[in-house]
Motif scaffolding. Sequence first.
Motif, mmCIF file in Angstrom:
data_model
loop_
_atom_site.group_PDB
_atom_site.id
_atom_site.type_symbol
_atom_site.label_atom_id
_atom_site.label_comp_id
_atom_site.label_asym_id
_atom_site.label_seq_id
_atom_site.Cartn_x
_atom_site.Cartn_y
_atom_site.Cartn_z
ATOM 1 N N ILE A 94 13.349 3.826 5.500
ATOM 2 C CA ILE A 94 12.131 3.538 4.747
ATOM 3 C C ILE A 94 12.178 2.126 4.179
ATOM 4 N N ASN A 95 11.216 1.323 4.574
ATOM 5 C CA ASN A 95 11.119 -0.045 4.060
ATOM 6 C C ASN A 95 10.163 -0.065 2.878
ATOM 7 N N SER A 96 10.567 -0.762 1.816
ATOM 8 C CA SER A 96 9.657 -0.885 0.669
ATOM 9 C C SER A 96 9.782 -2.262 0.037
ATOM 10 N N LEU A 97 8.751 -2.642 -0.684
ATOM 11 C CA LEU A 97 8.739 -3.937 -1.356
ATOM 12 C C LEU A 97 9.873 -4.022 -2.356
ATOM 13 N N GLU A 98 10.394 -5.216 -2.482
ATOM 14 C CA GLU A 98 11.489 -5.495 -3.424
ATOM 15 C C GLU A 98 11.060 -6.707 -4.241
ATOM 16 N N THR A 99 11.120 -6.610 -5.556
ATOM 17 C CA THR A 99 10.548 -7.690 -6.367
ATOM 18 C C THR A 99 11.454 -8.914 -6.512
ATOM 19 N N GLU A 100 12.738 -8.749 -6.249
ATOM 20 C CA GLU A 100 13.656 -9.861 -6.526
ATOM 21 C C GLU A 100 13.259 -11.154 -5.822
ATOM 22 N N GLY A 101 12.909 -11.066 -4.535
ATOM 23 C CA GLY A 101 12.527 -12.270 -3.783
ATOM 24 C C GLY A 101 11.251 -12.889 -4.329
ATOM 25 N N GLN A 131 0.838 -1.208 0.000
ATOM 26 C CA GLN A 131 0.000 0.000 0.000
ATOM 27 C C GLN A 131 0.870 1.254 0.000
ATOM 28 N N GLN A 132 1.964 1.186 0.767
ATOM 29 C CA GLN A 132 2.838 2.350 0.875
ATOM 30 C C GLN A 132 4.141 1.960 1.575
ATOM 31 N N ASP A 133 5.196 2.676 1.282
ATOM 32 C CA ASP A 133 6.456 2.479 1.985
ATOM 33 C C ASP A 133 6.268 2.908 3.428
ATOM 34 N N MET A 134 6.945 2.255 4.345
ATOM 35 C CA MET A 134 6.746 2.545 5.755
ATOM 36 C C MET A 134 8.044 2.460 6.546
ATOM 37 N N THR A 135 8.107 3.256 7.633
ATOM 38 C CA THR A 135 9.209 3.114 8.584
ATOM 39 C C THR A 135 8.871 1.958 9.517
ATOM 40 N N ILE A 136 9.851 1.553 10.295
ATOM 41 C CA ILE A 136 9.602 0.465 11.236
ATOM 42 C C ILE A 136 8.568 0.886 12.285
ATOM 43 N N ALA A 137 8.551 2.168 12.621
ATOM 44 C CA ALA A 137 7.555 2.657 13.583
ATOM 45 C C ALA A 137 6.147 2.541 12.998
ATOM 46 N N GLY A 193 15.554 -12.290 2.482
ATOM 47 C CA GLY A 193 14.856 -13.000 1.414
ATOM 48 C C GLY A 193 14.610 -12.126 0.202
ATOM 49 N N LYS A 194 15.159 -10.915 0.246
ATOM 50 C CA LYS A 194 15.033 -9.941 -0.846
ATOM 51 C C LYS A 194 13.567 -9.651 -1.192
ATOM 52 N N LEU A 195 12.752 -9.632 -0.154
ATOM 53 C CA LEU A 195 11.336 -9.306 -0.353
ATOM 54 C C LEU A 195 11.074 -7.849 -0.030
ATOM 55 N N ILE A 196 11.981 -7.241 0.717
ATOM 56 C CA ILE A 196 11.913 -5.797 0.949
ATOM 57 C C ILE A 196 13.316 -5.221 0.828
ATOM 58 N N SER A 197 13.375 -3.907 0.668
ATOM 59 C CA SER A 197 14.667 -3.223 0.717
ATOM 60 C C SER A 197 14.479 -1.973 1.572
ATOM 61 N N VAL A 198 15.581 -1.455 2.067
ATOM 62 C CA VAL A 198 15.520 -0.345 3.004
ATOM 63 C C VAL A 198 16.436 0.759 2.524
ATOM 64 N N LYS A 199 15.933 1.990 2.599
ATOM 65 C CA LYS A 199 16.850 3.094 2.311
ATOM 66 C C LYS A 199 16.756 4.126 3.446
ATOM 67 N N THR A 200 17.911 4.655 3.808
ATOM 68 C CA THR A 200 17.979 5.583 4.933
ATOM 69 C C THR A 200 17.645 7.003 4.468
ATOM 70 N N ARG A 201 16.832 7.684 5.287
ATOM 71 C CA ARG A 201 16.507 9.083 4.990
ATOM 72 C C ARG A 201 16.587 9.825 6.316
ATOM 73 N N GLY A 202 17.705 10.488 6.526
ATOM 74 C CA GLY A 202 17.927 11.113 7.822
ATOM 75 C C GLY A 202 18.014 10.050 8.895
ATOM 76 N N ARG A 203 17.249 10.235 9.949
ATOM 77 C CA ARG A 203 17.285 9.203 10.993
ATOM 78 C C ARG A 203 16.219 8.148 10.749
ATOM 79 N N GLU A 204 15.465 8.287 9.683
ATOM 80 C CA GLU A 204 14.439 7.305 9.349
ATOM 81 C C GLU A 204 14.980 6.263 8.389
#
Lengths: 110, 110
Positions: A68-75, A26-32, A55-66
């Motif tokens: 962001i987790n998002s879906l990753e298609t490779e897995g 639905q949307q990218d989300m932080t762990i919080a 499992g390469k089902l998600i990927s994470v990118k850092t934005r400041g102290r946050e």
Amino acid sequence: MTLNIQHSFKALADPTRRQILVHLSQQDMTIADITDQFDITRAGIKKHLNILESGKLISVKTRGRERINSLETEGLKTITDWLAYFDQFWDEKLSSLQTAIANNETKTNE
Amino acid sequence: MTLNIQHSFKALADPTRRQILVHLSQQDMTIADITDQFDITRAGIKKHLNILESGKLISVKTRGRERINSLETEGLKTITDWLAYFDQFWDEKLSSLQTAIANNETKTNE
DNA sequence: GCAATAGGATACCTTTTGGTACTATATTAA
DNA sequence: TTAATATAGTACCAAAAGGTATCCTATTGC
């Protein structure tokens, strides 16, 4: 490699992790953000995220102290590729069945 | 129901069980046949077969004192149906990417 | 009927998994 | 610079999973 496919399947084997993937679709989300959706501590969610990541089902990118987790298609691709082998079998089974039916129709006297 | 999808995913999470499915895609087998292919006792294999059966990935039919295990498509369908939801997301992600690229091409001065 | 064969069930052991509590680190805002 | 925020990491615990050894049941062939 066998390691990756195992990680991907393992990641999908837990209902909480599958639910996390649905949320992330639905949307990218932080762990919080994700933790808010479950009755589990942030540390617990973090473990699930680590497993999903391996499992390469998600990927994470850092934005400041946050982060962001998002879906990753490779897995997901790894999984569907493995399953595709069985689609083939599936078709064979179906045509065997159809052959059996056809056979039966032409041999109603036996 | 959620129970079944969980059983199916759980069943696929173990490498031995996935290997069993590959063997069964070649031919139907008794538990003795399957046990010959692994370095695990029959009791161990039997546990795996029970799990595969509860995930509706295999079915068993009795023939005399033998029990013939064969692939069952219902569990595989459960899995692929669940994954199909993500194929949709997948396409969206791809078109977002394409939009972003197109966008970038028309805004090279920003 | 009875020995051999095919398989099921279960108690038990070790490792992994899912979860918590607690502690530590990095970024932001005042 | 310092308090608040966002998150990572780890020690620890209970439950589940993967495996074995052992025992039990049912069918087959003589």
